[in-house]
Design an enzyme around this catalytic site. Structure first.
Site, PDB file in Angstrom:
ATOM      1  N   LYS A   1       0.823  -1.208   0.000  1.00 25.52           N
ATOM      2  CA  LYS A   1       0.000   0.000   0.000  1.00 25.52           C
ATOM      3  C   LYS A   1       0.853   1.253   0.000  1.00 25.52           C
ATOM      4  CE  LYS A   1      -4.360  -1.646   1.839  1.00 25.52           C
ATOM      5  NZ  LYS A   1      -5.406  -1.488   2.867  1.00 25.52           N
TER       6      LYS A   1
ATOM      7  N   LYS B   1      -5.954 -12.407  -7.551  1.00 23.94           N
ATOM      8  CA  LYS B   1      -7.266 -12.406  -6.899  1.00 23.94           C
ATOM      9  C   LYS B   1      -8.153 -11.287  -7.469  1.00 23.94           C
ATOM     10  CE  LYS B   1      -8.927 -11.991  -2.200  1.00 23.94           C
ATOM     11  NZ  LYS B   1      -8.597 -11.915  -0.783  1.00 23.94           N
TER      12      LYS B   1
ATOM     13  N   LYS C   1     -11.378  -5.295  -5.658  1.00 24.36           N
ATOM     14  CA  LYS C   1     -12.198  -4.110  -5.902  1.00 24.36           C
ATOM     15  C   LYS C   1     -11.346  -2.934  -6.332  1.00 24.36           C
ATOM     16  CE  LYS C   1     -12.556  -3.575  -0.893  1.00 24.36           C
ATOM     17  NZ  LYS C   1     -13.450  -3.566   0.257  1.00 24.36           N
TER      18      LYS C   1
END
Ligand code: TRP
Length: 334
Positions: A115, A197, A200
């Site tokens: 992140k 994966k 979103k």
């Protein structure tokens, strides 16, 4: 334990549009877990602000997520559905646990590394301490079980370490939580890169099915799903795209991969893609309708929000007071 039942805690962020992966991989399983365990399902809005948010959007999405929990079939009279920010004990315990967590431990967190690479202009202390807040979430309710995806296992491990460290100093204050490994929880992959994966936050909208996508969009995205050039429908590692389509099909129908392979044997990829598109649209349609109905029922949703925040506060405050006493904060005068 609450009323003889094990406690289960989980949370989801309301940032971004939830995907089919969130539904089939997590939310759908949460429904059944609520029959067996005393469940707390949190909308973790405090985690969301570790990345800059538009206030109006955050507020709207937090409510939409809570509504989605109910629409998915979780009974808010049984499981506690609430906003993290409505229970101040989360932030308070997180502060205390910060003082029992080492910089070195947090530095190792792979999600922080990912992140901070993605948000290089805003590597804030909250992002760094994110797993500590998550530990507070879990420990406040003395949770026995935490259903999490593999990307969150490292955070759960740290939560256990922090709890154990605290207990070693102060006695048995916290229940040490365990990961809940469900029966083959569906791991849904990106439609554009089946090695990754479904997420979103994927930049390519064709990679994910969003829970609010309409039928045409769903069908179109499946038609474009990346497969392979093998030309046969089989469930195996060498064909991750086909396997993902079969997994989605099975998660929606309850069939086994063997059944699904048999059903599609001798048929083309196009047939499989359409069938999966249709079944996904059929699965999401009632969910979308229920969300729309619930969204209109403002009074009911407001009452759920209020009552469940009170219920969560009751349990959370109990743990917080115990912790505060143990570490030497002055007791409250009643
Ligand atoms: N970090 C989790 C995620 O992004 C969400 C979360 C916050 C959570 N607190 C939690 C999950 C406690 C399980 C338990 O998926």
């Amino acid at each position: 334990m609450i009323d003889g039942k094990k406690v289960l805690f989980s949370g989801m962020q309301s940032t971004g549009n939830l995907t089919l992966g969130n539904y089939l991989g997590a939310l759908k399983n949460w429904v059944a877990l609520a029959d067996e365990y005393e469940c707390f399902y949190c909308v973790v809005d405090e985690h969301s602000i570790t990345v800059r948010q538009d206030p109006a959007v955050l507020r709207k999405r937090a409510r939409a997520l809570l509504i989605l929990y109910i629409a998915a079939g979780i009974d808010p009279d049984k499981a506690c559905l609430y906003y993290q920010s409505h229970v101040s004990a989360h932030a308070e315990l997180a502060w205390i646990l910060n003082c029992f967590t080492y910089m070195g431990e947090m530095n190792r967190m792979t999600q922080f590394k990912d992140k901070s690479a993605k948000h290089a202009d805003n590597i804030n202390v909250g992002l760094f301490a994110y797993p500590v807040l998550m530990a507070a979430d879990i420990l406040l309710y003395q949770a026995d079980l935490v259903p999490v995806g593999s990307d969150q296992l490292q955070h759960l491990e740290i939560c256990r370490d922090i709890a154990q460290r605290f207990n070693n100093i102060y006695g048995d204050v916290f229940t040490i939580p365990e990961a809940y490994i469900g029966k083959a929880g569906a791991r849904i992959m990106s439609l554009q890169n089946p090695e990754k994966k479904m997420s979103k936050s994927d930049e390519n909208p064709n990679a994910s099915i969003y829970l609010m996508d309409d039928r045409d969009t769903i069908i179109r995205k499946f038609r474009r799903a990346v497969t392979d050039s093998e030309g046969q429908i089989a469930y195996r590692d060498e064909q991750p795209g086909i396997r993902n389509l079969l997994d989605i099909y099975c998660a929606c129908t309850g069939k086994t991969p063997d059944d699904a392979v048999a059903e599609f044997s001798g048929r083309g990829y196009g047939d499989l893609k359409s069938a999966v598109g249709e079944i996904v649209a059929d699965t999401l349609d009632p969910l979308q309708k229920r969300c729309a109905e619930l969204t209109k029922d403002k009074g009911y949703i407001d009452s759920v929000i209020k009552n469940n925040a009170e219920k969560a506060s009751f349990y959370a405050t109990k743990t917080l007071r115990k912790v505060q006493h143990k570490i030497g904060f002055p007791d409250r005068i009643r």
